[in-house]
Design a protein around this motif. Sequence first.
Motif, PDB file in Angstrom:
ATOM      1  N   ALA A 142       0.821  -1.217   0.000  1.00 13.57           N
ATOM      2  CA  ALA A 142       0.000   0.000   0.000  1.00 13.57           C
ATOM      3  C   ALA A 142       0.854   1.265   0.000  1.00 13.57           C
ATOM      4  CB  ALA A 142      -0.932  -0.004   1.207  1.00 13.57           C
ATOM      5  N   ARG A 143       2.103   1.152   0.443  1.00 11.95           N
ATOM      6  CA  ARG A 143       3.017   2.298   0.448  1.00 11.95           C
ATOM      7  C   ARG A 143       3.761   2.434  -0.876  1.00 11.95           C
ATOM      8  NH1 ARG A 143       4.484  -0.242   5.400  1.00 11.95           N
ATOM      9  NH2 ARG A 143       6.550  -0.751   4.540  1.00 11.95           N
ATOM     10  N   GLY A 144       3.413   1.592  -1.850  1.00  9.96           N
ATOM     11  CA  GLY A 144       4.114   1.628  -3.129  1.00  9.96           C
ATOM     12  C   GLY A 144       5.516   1.077  -3.038  1.00  9.96           C
ATOM     13  N   ALA A 145       5.748   0.160  -2.108  1.00  8.52           N
ATOM     14  CA  ALA A 145       7.082  -0.367  -1.853  1.00  8.52           C
ATOM     15  C   ALA A 145       7.600  -1.205  -3.014  1.00  8.52           C
ATOM     16  CB  ALA A 145       7.056  -1.208  -0.580  1.00  8.52           C
ATOM     17  N   ARG A 146       8.944  -1.322  -3.051  1.00  8.34           N
ATOM     18  CA  ARG A 146       9.599  -2.206  -4.018  1.00  8.34           C
ATOM     19  C   ARG A 146       9.582  -3.623  -3.427  1.00  8.34           C
ATOM     20  NH1 ARG A 146      15.169   0.870  -3.874  1.00  8.34           N
ATOM     21  NH2 ARG A 146      14.614   0.499  -1.694  1.00  8.34           N
ATOM     22  N   ILE A 147       8.937  -4.515  -4.127  1.00  4.24           N
ATOM     23  CA  ILE A 147       8.754  -5.868  -3.604  1.00  4.24           C
ATOM     24  C   ILE A 147       9.312  -6.881  -4.597  1.00  4.24           C
ATOM     25  CG2 ILE A 147       7.093  -7.582  -2.787  1.00  4.24           C
ATOM     26  CD1 ILE A 147       5.203  -5.229  -2.160  1.00  4.24           C
ATOM     27  N   VAL A 148      10.119  -7.788  -4.091  1.00  4.59           N
ATOM     28  CA  VAL A 148      10.655  -8.866  -4.905  1.00  4.59           C
ATOM     29  C   VAL A 148       9.995 -10.171  -4.482  1.00  4.59           C
ATOM     30  CG1 VAL A 148      12.694 -10.242  -5.468  1.00  4.59           C
ATOM     31  CG2 VAL A 148      12.871  -7.753  -5.332  1.00  4.59           C
ATOM     32  N   VAL A 149       9.444 -10.883  -5.444  1.00  2.77           N
ATOM     33  CA  VAL A 149       8.884 -12.209  -5.202  1.00  2.77           C
ATOM     34  C   VAL A 149       9.838 -13.228  -5.806  1.00  2.77           C
ATOM     35  CG1 VAL A 149       6.960 -13.783  -5.592  1.00  2.77           C
ATOM     36  CG2 VAL A 149       6.520 -11.344  -5.213  1.00  2.77           C
ATOM     37  N   ILE A 150      10.288 -14.180  -5.001  1.00  5.06           N
ATOM     38  CA  ILE A 150      11.179 -15.226  -5.489  1.00  5.06           C
ATOM     39  C   ILE A 150      10.369 -16.495  -5.700  1.00  5.06           C
ATOM     40  CG2 ILE A 150      13.221 -16.623  -4.981  1.00  5.06           C
ATOM     41  CD1 ILE A 150      14.263 -14.362  -3.265  1.00  5.06           C
ATOM     42  N   GLY A 168       1.984  -2.407  -5.048  1.00  7.91           N
ATOM     43  CA  GLY A 168       3.417  -2.626  -4.910  1.00  7.91           C
ATOM     44  C   GLY A 168       4.125  -2.556  -6.258  1.00  7.91           C
ATOM     45  N   GLN A 169       5.426  -2.209  -6.231  1.00 10.04           N
ATOM     46  CA  GLN A 169       6.269  -2.245  -7.431  1.00 10.04           C
ATOM     47  C   GLN A 169       6.966  -3.611  -7.421  1.00 10.04           C
ATOM     48  OE1 GLN A 169       8.770   1.322  -7.871  1.00 10.04           O
ATOM     49  NE2 GLN A 169       7.524   2.293  -6.280  1.00 10.04           N
ATOM     50  N   VAL A 170       6.483  -4.525  -8.241  1.00  7.52           N
ATOM     51  CA  VAL A 170       6.836  -5.933  -8.084  1.00  7.52           C
ATOM     52  C   VAL A 170       7.805  -6.429  -9.152  1.00  7.52           C
ATOM     53  CG1 VAL A 170       5.926  -8.272  -7.875  1.00  7.52           C
ATOM     54  CG2 VAL A 170       4.574  -6.334  -7.036  1.00  7.52           C
ATOM     55  N   THR A 171       8.831  -7.146  -8.683  1.00  7.01           N
ATOM     56  CA  THR A 171       9.745  -7.886  -9.557  1.00  7.01           C
ATOM     57  C   THR A 171       9.632  -9.359  -9.190  1.00  7.01           C
ATOM     58  OG1 THR A 171      11.312  -6.052  -9.736  1.00  7.01           O
ATOM     59  CG2 THR A 171      12.134  -8.254 -10.253  1.00  7.01           C
ATOM     60  N   LEU A 172       9.408 -10.204 -10.200  1.00  6.76           N
ATOM     61  CA  LEU A 172       9.286 -11.645  -9.994  1.00  6.76           C
ATOM     62  C   LEU A 172      10.554 -12.327 -10.492  1.00  6.76           C
ATOM     63  CD1 LEU A 172       7.497 -14.118  -9.270  1.00  6.76           C
ATOM     64  CD2 LEU A 172       6.637 -14.042 -11.627  1.00  6.76           C
ATOM     65  N   LEU A 173      11.245 -13.010  -9.591  1.00  6.48           N
ATOM     66  CA  LEU A 173      12.474 -13.726  -9.938  1.00  6.48           C
ATOM     67  C   LEU A 173      12.196 -15.223  -9.991  1.00  6.48           C
ATOM     68  CD1 LEU A 173      15.020 -11.992  -7.492  1.00  6.48           C
ATOM     69  CD2 LEU A 173      14.410 -11.290  -9.830  1.00  6.48           C
ATOM     70  N   HIS A 174      12.723 -15.872 -11.043  1.00  4.20           N
ATOM     71  CA  HIS A 174      12.551 -17.322 -11.143  1.00  4.20           C
ATOM     72  C   HIS A 174      13.863 -17.961 -11.571  1.00  4.20           C
ATOM     73  CE1 HIS A 174      10.358 -20.972 -11.061  1.00  4.20           C
ATOM     74  NE2 HIS A 174      10.291 -21.154 -12.372  1.00  4.20           N
ATOM     75  N   LEU A 175      14.213 -19.055 -10.923  1.00  3.80           N
ATOM     76  CA  LEU A 175      15.507 -19.693 -11.122  1.00  3.80           C
ATOM     77  C   LEU A 175      15.687 -20.263 -12.522  1.00  3.80           C
ATOM     78  CD1 LEU A 175      18.182 -20.720  -9.872  1.00  3.80           C
ATOM     79  CD2 LEU A 175      16.925 -22.745  -9.114  1.00  3.80           C
TER      80      LEU A 175
END
Length: 404
Positions: A142-150, A168-175
């Motif tokens: 809700a704060r517009g945070a930078r969020i990384v999902v692994i 959220g500002q979301v980046t999705l990382l995948h192996l």
Amino acid sequence: MAEPLIIVGKGMAATRLVEELGQRALGRHAIAVIGAEDRLAYNRVLLSPLLAGEIAEREIELKPAAWWQARGVSTLYGRAVASIDRAARSVTLEDGLTLPYGKLVLATGSTPVKPPLPGSDLPGVVTFRDTADVETMRACAARGARIVVIGGGLLGIEAAYGLSRADGQVTLLHLVDRLMERQLDAEGAALLAEAITARGITVRLGAASTGFVGTDKVEGVALQDGTVVPADLVVVAIGVRPNAGLARAAGLAVNRGILVDDGLATDDDSIFAIGECAEHRGSVYGLVEPAHEQARVLAMRLAGKPAAYEGSLLATNLKVSGVGVFSAGAFEAAEGAETVVLRDRNAGLYRKFVLREGRLVGCVLVGDTQGALFYLGLIRSGQDISAIRADLPFGEHYCTARAA
């Protein structure tokens, strides 16, 4: 006198077992359901739309308190089981209360996997498993945070979508090199990645995390290529493992999960296991439908009726902001198999069907999952579909009309 039946765990498997018992053996058992979370049982599948703000928290509740009361079920919530005494046939709770059982069912579910990487204990590195996790994640998003999902599997994609919807500002990382590699082939996964990217989520494939950066809290995720992805919150969604610690401590046979036979019994014939904690014929299922099938079989057994669980056909159904994904059976064409494919990249549509000896053995649907249950039924039945082979991509109505 009713036999005391204790169910450890109060999730979807336990709830379905009580429902099935009510239909088949009402009054045969004095049932007590014990759960560590201090709230009524809820649908974990709906945590993603809850995170996205698409539904209210009350909507994830499986059954109201009155439902449990009407069935005479004793519910002990917020009170975890500490140990099982198999000789005395009793369980002891963390608060010291001891309860006897005639039959014991372990429906303890699973726990999130968190890799032992440097910095994994930093504040702000979380998993996605319960309503408390949702509250933490929504407050940050809700704060517009930078969020990384692994994790680019089912859970990771749902978390990324929910967090993006929650601002959220979301980046999705995948192996690995494609999303949902256990459910999708390369072409279907690429189409899904495009759709997710179009919804404002940054997707990075082949991204191996080596640790979490930060001092008092997490500030980023370090990757194997030397880069650091900035993050105010990191959500680890790389999978779950069966919660089998209680069974192991009691001396029950455990491999990846609690070992059960076709009657869902452990190596102690008064103790059973169902759901994500159970391992049957070498398989552990992390999906809802197998848990429901196991609950149905076990309810029949506890009602004194013959029944056997022979395993489940895995099927995955996901919808991310209107992007439908369905996968079932053997979706990669092995030697001797053939495929029927319909694709329209401009429309975001991909349909692939894998056939062997005139029978449908697997399918992948991306963009439009209409007819998914029809295809699943064909896979399960093993019927010859040679007559409708060319019509498969166009759905049940078209196939039925042509067959007629």
